[in-house]
Design a protein around this motif. Structure first.
Motif, short mmCIF file in Angstrom:
data_model
loop_
_atom_site.label_atom_id
_atom_site.label_comp_id
_atom_site.label_asym_id
_atom_site.label_seq_id
_atom_site.Cartn_x
_atom_site.Cartn_y
_atom_site.Cartn_z
N PRO A 156 7.72 2.67 -14.53
CA PRO A 156 7.83 1.86 -13.30
C PRO A 156 7.40 2.65 -12.06
CG PRO A 156 9.99 2.70 -13.91
CD PRO A 156 9.02 3.20 -14.97
N VAL A 157 6.82 1.93 -11.10
CA VAL A 157 6.46 2.50 -9.79
C VAL A 157 6.87 1.49 -8.74
CG1 VAL A 157 4.60 3.31 -8.29
CG2 VAL A 157 4.50 3.77 -10.75
N LEU A 158 7.62 1.94 -7.72
CA LEU A 158 7.99 1.07 -6.62
C LEU A 158 6.87 1.03 -5.59
CD1 LEU A 158 11.75 1.83 -5.79
CD2 LEU A 158 10.79 -0.26 -6.75
N CYS A 159 6.52 -0.17 -5.16
CA CYS A 159 5.52 -0.34 -4.11
C CYS A 159 6.15 -1.19 -3.02
CB CYS A 159 4.25 -0.99 -4.65
SG CYS A 159 2.96 -1.17 -3.41
N LEU A 160 6.48 -0.57 -1.89
CA LEU A 160 7.15 -1.25 -0.79
C LEU A 160 6.13 -1.61 0.28
CD1 LEU A 160 10.30 1.07 -0.56
CD2 LEU A 160 9.89 -0.90 -2.06
N THR A 161 5.96 -2.91 0.50
CA THR A 161 4.97 -3.39 1.45
C THR A 161 5.62 -3.76 2.79
OG1 THR A 161 5.18 -5.67 0.70
CG2 THR A 161 3.58 -4.28 -0.45
N LYS A 162 4.78 -4.00 3.78
CA LYS A 162 5.20 -4.43 5.12
C LYS A 162 6.12 -3.41 5.80
CE LYS A 162 4.76 -9.28 3.68
NZ LYS A 162 5.32 -10.63 3.72
N ALA A 163 5.76 -2.12 5.64
CA ALA A 163 6.54 -1.07 6.30
C ALA A 163 6.39 -1.11 7.80
CB ALA A 163 6.11 0.30 5.76
N ASP A 164 5.45 -1.89 8.32
CA ASP A 164 5.32 -2.05 9.76
C ASP A 164 6.39 -2.97 10.33
OD1 ASP A 164 3.85 -3.79 8.04
OD2 ASP A 164 3.05 -4.80 9.81
N LEU A 165 7.13 -3.67 9.44
CA LEU A 165 8.19 -4.58 9.88
C LEU A 165 9.58 -4.01 9.69
CD1 LEU A 165 6.83 -7.97 8.43
CD2 LEU A 165 6.43 -6.97 10.70
N VAL A 184 4.61 3.46 -0.22
CA VAL A 184 4.96 2.63 0.93
C VAL A 184 3.66 2.24 1.64
CG1 VAL A 184 6.24 2.49 3.09
CG2 VAL A 184 7.18 3.81 1.18
N THR A 185 3.47 0.94 1.87
CA THR A 185 2.23 0.47 2.48
C THR A 185 2.52 -0.33 3.75
OG1 THR A 185 2.14 -1.66 1.32
CG2 THR A 185 1.28 0.26 0.16
N ARG A 186 1.51 -0.40 4.59
CA ARG A 186 1.55 -1.19 5.81
C ARG A 186 0.33 -2.11 5.85
NH1 ARG A 186 4.23 1.32 10.37
NH2 ARG A 186 2.65 0.27 11.67
N TYR A 187 0.48 -3.21 6.59
CA TYR A 187 -0.62 -4.15 6.69
C TYR A 187 -1.81 -3.56 7.44
CZ TYR A 187 -3.27 -8.34 7.89
OH TYR A 187 -4.27 -9.25 8.04
N ASP A 188 -1.52 -2.68 8.42
CA ASP A 188 -2.58 -2.16 9.29
C ASP A 188 -3.13 -0.82 8.83
OD1 ASP A 188 -0.19 -0.90 9.73
OD2 ASP A 188 -0.31 -0.90 11.92
N GLU A 189 -2.74 -0.36 7.61
CA GLU A 189 -3.23 0.91 7.11
C GLU A 189 -3.58 0.78 5.63
OE1 GLU A 189 -0.39 3.97 7.78
OE2 GLU A 189 -0.44 3.81 9.98
N GLU A 190 -4.49 1.64 5.18
CA GLU A 190 -4.81 1.68 3.76
C GLU A 190 -3.66 2.32 2.97
OE1 GLU A 190 -7.44 0.47 2.06
OE2 GLU A 190 -8.03 -0.48 3.95
N SER A 214 -1.18 -10.08 -3.37
CA SER A 214 -2.59 -10.43 -3.32
C SER A 214 -3.35 -9.58 -2.31
CB SER A 214 -2.74 -11.92 -2.96
OG SER A 214 -2.18 -12.73 -3.96
N THR A 215 -2.71 -9.29 -1.18
CA THR A 215 -3.33 -8.42 -0.18
C THR A 215 -3.58 -7.04 -0.75
OG1 THR A 215 -2.23 -9.62 1.62
CG2 THR A 215 -3.07 -7.42 2.12
N LEU A 216 -2.62 -6.56 -1.53
CA LEU A 216 -2.75 -5.25 -2.15
C LEU A 216 -3.90 -5.23 -3.16
CD1 LEU A 216 -1.14 -2.57 -1.93
CD2 LEU A 216 0.10 -3.27 -3.97
N VAL A 217 -3.98 -6.27 -3.96
CA VAL A 217 -5.05 -6.35 -4.96
C VAL A 217 -6.41 -6.39 -4.28
CG1 VAL A 217 -6.06 -7.81 -6.76
CG2 VAL A 217 -3.60 -7.42 -6.73
N ASN A 218 -6.53 -7.14 -3.22
CA ASN A 218 -7.82 -7.24 -2.51
C ASN A 218 -8.24 -5.90 -1.92
OD1 ASN A 218 -8.22 -9.97 -3.05
ND2 ASN A 218 -7.03 -10.61 -1.26
N ARG A 219 -7.27 -5.07 -1.55
CA ARG A 219 -7.61 -3.74 -1.05
C ARG A 219 -8.01 -2.80 -2.18
NH1 ARG A 219 -3.24 -2.10 3.71
NH2 ARG A 219 -4.21 -3.35 5.37
#
Length: 340
Positions: A156-165, A184-190, A214-219
């Motif tokens: 398992p790997v945790l992927c936490l999105t929307k860290a800008d919020l 940890v990912t943000r919408y405004d950063e790779e 889906s946003t992650l997959v597109n990146r």
């Protein structure tokens, strides 16, 4: 011959109606020595899209051979294929076998459903995508995904999105005892480090709808929409979000995008499946009384796992994390929301 003079008849007078064919039926099946190996990358209504030798440039369409019966074939499976493997338009090959799976990600509709659903096969990692806000993270869902990983042999790997919020600190602290890799990912950063982590591996993604999967997959896959369209062409325009699909990564490897799920049933998982994933507790669990759920007092007052912590072999945080997963498997605290 008189009508009633049957005593004069013998076997030479019996006429046997011949069968439709003169060749006797045989249970022998062709060995298919010329079968090629392929990876299943999509499925839709009785047709499977496969990549020969896991090469994304050699994509064909196949059906399941009659001799396979109802053997399940899912995205990620390694299969043997015969017939027309040229990949030309309007050609159709046949899947004649499914190779042994190295891992199986299973779930049930709920904890009372005895029917197991094979989501993905042969995935090396499961990327559990969770938003830190909008929608708020549900740790119960994460716990259940972790249980499915441990039971199916997937890392398992945790992927936490929307860290800008919202900040990820509180959520990460809750899983510190499990030593799970986290991104940890943000919408405004790779997403830093994610592409390197997935390189040359087969990784499945799972998460609730709206968490940014889906946003992650597109990146990760710049031509994701185009690639999904090619795979879904088998289904003649069917919307692709209802089924899993494998997409090739630019630097090697595959990412399997699964549809958003509302629940992750674990009717097929036992407590021992989870304990076996924690090496420091596996041996002690064998000393527990029969039927022990390993939850500790008051549910399991004679559980031997506490002795492992007492003698210093394991940390209390590890046992607490293990028991939280066991409680999640039993349906307790499934939809708990963090304060983040």
């Amino acid at each position: 011959m008189a009508r009633n003079d049957w005593s004069k008849l013998d076997e030479s007078d019996v006429r046997v109606r011949p069968g439709k064919g003169t060749r006797p039926r045989s249970k022998r099946r062709p060995e298919h020595a010329d079968a090629v190996t392929a990876m299943v990358i999509g499925k839709d209504r009785g047709r499977w899209t496969c990549a020969i030798d896991a090469d994304p440039t050699q994509v064909i369409t196949a059906m399941r051979a009659r001799e396979m019966g109802r053997t399940p074939v899912v995205v990620g499976d390694r299969v043997g294929i015969v017939g027309d493997v040229s990949g030309k338009p309007d050609t159709l090959a046949r899947i004649i076998r499914v190779d042994e799976r190295t891992s199986s990600l299973l779930r049930t509709a709920d904890d009372t459903d005895p029917y197991e659903r094979l989501v993905v096969a042969n995935a090396e990692r499961l990327l559990i995508v969770t938003a830190l806000a909008d929608p708020p993270p549900r740790t119960g869902f994460i716990d259940r995904c972790l249980v499915a990983c441990y039971a199916g042999g997937v890392e398992p790997v945790l992927c936490l999105t929307k860290a800008d919020l919202a900040s990820p600190d509180e959520l990460l602290a809750g899983y510190a005892g499990l030593d799970i890799p986290a991104i940890v990912t943000r919408y405004d950063e790779e997403p830093e480090g994610l592409a390197e982590m997935l390189k040359d591996r087969v990784t499945a993604l799972v998460g609730h709808s709206g968490v940014g999967k889906s946003t992650l997959v597109n990146r990760l896959v710049p031509d994701a929409e185009l690639a999904v369209g090619v795979v879904s062409a088998v289904g003649k325009g069917r919307h692709t979000s209802v089924a899993a699909v494998a997409l090739p990564l630019p630097d090697g490897g595959w990412v399997i995008d699964t549809p958003g799920v509302r629940s992750f049933g674990l009717a097929h998982v036992t407590a021992d499946h989870i304990v076996d994933a924690f090496e420091e507790f596996a041996a002690a669990a064998e000393e527990c009384p029969s039927g022990c759920g390993h939850l500790g007092p008051p549910e399991d007052p004679d559980c031997a796992l506490d002795d492992v912590v007492t003698d210093g072999t394991a940390l209390p945080e590890r046992l607490a994390s293990l028991r939280r997963l066991l409680a999640s498997r039993g349906g307790h605290d499934v939809t708990r929301v963090t304060d983040a």
